[in-house]
Design a protein around this motif. Structure first.
Motif, PDB file in Angstrom:
ATOM      1  N   CYS A   1       7.997 -10.850 -16.625  1.00 57.88           N
ATOM      2  CA  CYS A   1       6.895 -11.282 -15.772  1.00 57.88           C
ATOM      3  C   CYS A   1       5.611 -10.563 -16.133  1.00 57.88           C
ATOM      4  O   CYS A   1       4.528 -11.068 -15.898  1.00 57.88           O
ATOM      5  CB  CYS A   1       7.229 -11.014 -14.301  1.00 57.88           C
ATOM      6  N   ALA A   2       5.744  -9.363 -16.669  1.00 52.80           N
ATOM      7  CA  ALA A   2       4.567  -8.559 -16.919  1.00 52.80           C
ATOM      8  C   ALA A   2       3.636  -9.219 -17.916  1.00 52.80           C
ATOM      9  O   ALA A   2       2.438  -9.341 -17.684  1.00 52.80           O
ATOM     10  CB  ALA A   2       4.979  -7.173 -17.424  1.00 52.80           C
TER      11      ALA A   2
ATOM     12  N   GLU B   1      12.738 -10.684  -4.908  1.00 52.09           N
ATOM     13  CA  GLU B   1      12.133 -11.910  -4.384  1.00 52.09           C
ATOM     14  C   GLU B   1      10.805 -12.253  -5.044  1.00 52.09           C
ATOM     15  O   GLU B   1      10.218 -13.293  -4.742  1.00 52.09           O
ATOM     16  CB  GLU B   1      11.924 -11.765  -2.871  1.00 52.09           C
ATOM     17  N   SER B   2      10.316 -11.407  -5.926  1.00 49.44           N
ATOM     18  CA  SER B   2       8.985 -11.596  -6.496  1.00 49.44           C
ATOM     19  C   SER B   2       9.066 -12.211  -7.891  1.00 49.44           C
ATOM     20  O   SER B   2       9.742 -11.680  -8.771  1.00 49.44           O
ATOM     21  CB  SER B   2       8.254 -10.257  -6.585  1.00 49.44           C
ATOM     22  N   LEU B   3       8.363 -13.323  -8.078  1.00 45.57           N
ATOM     23  CA  LEU B   3       8.244 -13.894  -9.410  1.00 45.57           C
ATOM     24  C   LEU B   3       7.361 -13.007 -10.286  1.00 45.57           C
ATOM     25  O   LEU B   3       7.582 -12.893 -11.486  1.00 45.57           O
ATOM     26  CB  LEU B   3       7.661 -15.310  -9.328  1.00 45.57           C
ATOM     27  N   ASP B   4       6.349 -12.407  -9.680  1.00 40.80           N
ATOM     28  CA  ASP B   4       5.474 -11.474 -10.385  1.00 40.80           C
ATOM     29  C   ASP B   4       5.364 -10.230  -9.513  1.00 40.80           C
ATOM     30  O   ASP B   4       4.542 -10.155  -8.611  1.00 40.80           O
ATOM     31  CB  ASP B   4       4.101 -12.102 -10.620  1.00 40.80           C
ATOM     32  N   PHE B   5       6.230  -9.268  -9.763  1.00 37.98           N
ATOM     33  CA  PHE B   5       6.311  -8.099  -8.897  1.00 37.98           C
ATOM     34  C   PHE B   5       5.021  -7.291  -8.889  1.00 37.98           C
ATOM     35  O   PHE B   5       4.633  -6.728  -7.864  1.00 37.98           O
ATOM     36  CB  PHE B   5       7.478  -7.219  -9.331  1.00 37.98           C
ATOM     37  N   TYR B   6       4.349  -7.203 -10.024  1.00 42.41           N
ATOM     38  CA  TYR B   6       3.095  -6.448 -10.086  1.00 42.41           C
ATOM     39  C   TYR B   6       2.093  -6.989  -9.067  1.00 42.41           C
ATOM     40  O   TYR B   6       1.513  -6.230  -8.290  1.00 42.41           O
ATOM     41  CB  TYR B   6       2.498  -6.524 -11.494  1.00 42.41           C
ATOM     42  N   SER B   7       1.893  -8.302  -9.052  1.00 39.43           N
ATOM     43  CA  SER B   7       0.930  -8.899  -8.131  1.00 39.43           C
ATOM     44  C   SER B   7       1.366  -8.725  -6.682  1.00 39.43           C
ATOM     45  O   SER B   7       0.538  -8.462  -5.799  1.00 39.43           O
ATOM     46  CB  SER B   7       0.748 -10.387  -8.446  1.00 39.43           C
ATOM     47  N   ARG B   8       2.672  -8.861  -6.437  1.00 39.08           N
ATOM     48  CA  ARG B   8       3.172  -8.703  -5.066  1.00 39.08           C
ATOM     49  C   ARG B   8       2.991  -7.271  -4.580  1.00 39.08           C
ATOM     50  O   ARG B   8       2.566  -7.033  -3.437  1.00 39.08           O
ATOM     51  CB  ARG B   8       4.654  -9.090  -5.038  1.00 39.08           C
ATOM     52  N   LEU B   9       3.299  -6.313  -5.429  1.00 42.60           N
ATOM     53  CA  LEU B   9       3.146  -4.916  -5.055  1.00 42.60           C
ATOM     54  C   LEU B   9       1.691  -4.570  -4.785  1.00 42.60           C
ATOM     55  O   LEU B   9       1.368  -3.890  -3.819  1.00 42.60           O
ATOM     56  CB  LEU B   9       3.697  -4.020  -6.163  1.00 42.60           C
ATOM     57  N   ARG B  10       0.812  -5.063  -5.635  1.00 38.70           N
ATOM     58  CA  ARG B  10      -0.620  -4.825  -5.440  1.00 38.70           C
ATOM     59  C   ARG B  10      -1.085  -5.386  -4.098  1.00 38.70           C
ATOM     60  O   ARG B  10      -1.825  -4.731  -3.357  1.00 38.70           O
ATOM     61  CB  ARG B  10      -1.408  -5.468  -6.589  1.00 38.70           C
ATOM     62  N   SER B  11      -0.612  -6.589  -3.762  1.00 36.95           N
ATOM     63  CA  SER B  11      -1.003  -7.216  -2.503  1.00 36.95           C
ATOM     64  C   SER B  11      -0.495  -6.428  -1.299  1.00 36.95           C
ATOM     65  O   SER B  11      -1.242  -6.181  -0.339  1.00 36.95           O
ATOM     66  CB  SER B  11      -0.471  -8.647  -2.453  1.00 36.95           C
ATOM     67  N   VAL B  12       0.784  -6.024  -1.344  1.00 34.32           N
ATOM     68  CA  VAL B  12       1.366  -5.266  -0.231  1.00 34.32           C
ATOM     69  C   VAL B  12       0.633  -3.939  -0.061  1.00 34.32           C
ATOM     70  O   VAL B  12       0.305  -3.533   1.065  1.00 34.32           O
ATOM     71  CB  VAL B  12       2.863  -5.038  -0.469  1.00 34.32           C
ATOM     72  N   TRP B  13       0.384  -3.244  -1.168  1.00 33.75           N
ATOM     73  CA  TRP B  13      -0.314  -1.955  -1.082  1.00 33.75           C
ATOM     74  C   TRP B  13      -1.708  -2.129  -0.510  1.00 33.75           C
ATOM     75  O   TRP B  13      -2.134  -1.355   0.360  1.00 33.75           O
ATOM     76  CB  TRP B  13      -0.398  -1.300  -2.462  1.00 33.75           C
ATOM     77  N   GLN B  14      -2.447  -3.147  -0.941  1.00 36.58           N
ATOM     78  CA  GLN B  14      -3.805  -3.350  -0.458  1.00 36.58           C
ATOM     79  C   GLN B  14      -3.820  -3.735   1.015  1.00 36.58           C
ATOM     80  O   GLN B  14      -4.700  -3.299   1.765  1.00 36.58           O
ATOM     81  CB  GLN B  14      -4.504  -4.405  -1.311  1.00 36.58           C
ATOM     82  N   GLN B  15      -2.833  -4.560   1.450  1.00 38.14           N
ATOM     83  CA  GLN B  15      -2.751  -4.911   2.871  1.00 38.14           C
ATOM     84  C   GLN B  15      -2.539  -3.662   3.726  1.00 38.14           C
ATOM     85  O   GLN B  15      -3.190  -3.484   4.764  1.00 38.14           O
ATOM     86  CB  GLN B  15      -1.590  -5.877   3.105  1.00 38.14           C
ATOM     87  N   ARG B  16      -1.611  -2.817   3.283  1.00 38.64           N
ATOM     88  CA  ARG B  16      -1.317  -1.605   4.050  1.00 38.64           C
ATOM     89  C   ARG B  16      -2.529  -0.681   4.077  1.00 38.64           C
ATOM     90  O   ARG B  16      -2.861  -0.116   5.118  1.00 38.64           O
ATOM     91  CB  ARG B  16      -0.113  -0.891   3.439  1.00 38.64           C
TER      92      ARG B  16
END
Length: 253
Positions: free
Chosen positions: A18-19, A205-220
């Motif tokens: 995915c990277a 559950e993430s097709l693109d884990f990098y993008s998902r992690l970035r989103s979760v971190w920014q939301q928090r």
């Protein structure tokens, strides 16, 4: 500070297939001009987590009963209250600073050196307070998103804040180097243990884990900075800030 670094290491991961695809799809993502390099750092951090951090956290869970892990966690949280107090004062949040003082006093005395979170039972919830948050209150912008080696998700301002927090907690001044290292190591392993299942689920559950992690971190982070209607006071590292909080029963604190 080092606890956050060690847990962020566990979060810093991506699937190799995915990277490369994600880098092409998301080149030029607003706020993430260094995405290609960030993704490479994630791959390295993933390898370290899979080889070291996660197995240690699993061993810690197997060897230490849940009750004892909660007591350890409470002590570590209590030792961070002076740092939170200092940042509350620097941000002009004097009511929060007063609440933090009460928490530290109650938990250090009635809570038996922080083993029990009696302050929460008294209705005194834990406040947030870190130097990145303080710099934000002073008007310093986020800067580009960064995936730091070992330290994981951050941005330019919060990277400076990580260093500043190391100087703001007087407990860190009082402990010898070995004591601080032990505190950081136990705290990091404990935090990783709390997120074994949630991190596995996020990766799976993430097709693109990098993008998902970035989103979760920014939301928090946005919740912690007061940019949303949600609170960041006790959010789990992988918890969606929009989800209803789960209250820990008093008997478990």
């Amino acid at each position: 500070m080092i606890q956050r670094i060690l847990l962020s290491l566990a979060l810093a991961s991506s699937l190799a297939a995915c990277a490369g695809r994600g880098a092409d799809m998301e080149a030029g993502t607003p706020g993430d001009p260094l995405e290609a390099t960030n993704r490479q750092v994630l791959d390295v951090n993933l390898a370290v987590d899979d080889a070291v951090i996660k197995p240690v956290a699993q061993g810690y869970r197997a060897a230490v009963p849940a009750y004892a892990r909660t007591r350890i966690r409470n002590v570590l949280d209590n030792m961070q209250e002076p740092r939170i107090f200092a940042n509350n004062v620097l941000q002009g949040r004097f009511l929060d600073a007063g609440h933090t003082t009460l928490r530290f006093v109650f938990n250090s005395t009635l809570g038996v050196a922080g083993l029990y979170d009696v302050a929460t039972d008294f209705g005194i919830a834990r406040r947030t307070g870190d130097f990145g948050q303080t710099l934000n209150a002073w008007g310093l912008e986020d800067g580009p998103y960064l995936m730091l080696p070992i330290a994981g998700p951050s941005n330019v301002r919060d990277t400076v804040g990580l260093v500043g927090d190391g100087f703001l907690n007087p407990i860190s001044w009082l402990l010898p180097f070995g004591g601080n290292a032990a505190r950081a190591g136990v705290g990091g392993v404990d935090l990783r243990e709390q997120n074994i299942e949630s991190l596995d689920a996020l990766r799976g559950e993430s097709l693109d884990f990098y993008s998902r992690l970035r989103s979760v971190w920014q939301q928090r982070r946005n919740a912690e900075l007061g940019r949303t209607g949600d609170t960041g006071d006790r959010l789990d590292v992988l918890e969606d800030p929009g989800a209803a909080p789960t209250r820990v029963p008093a008997a478990a604190r």
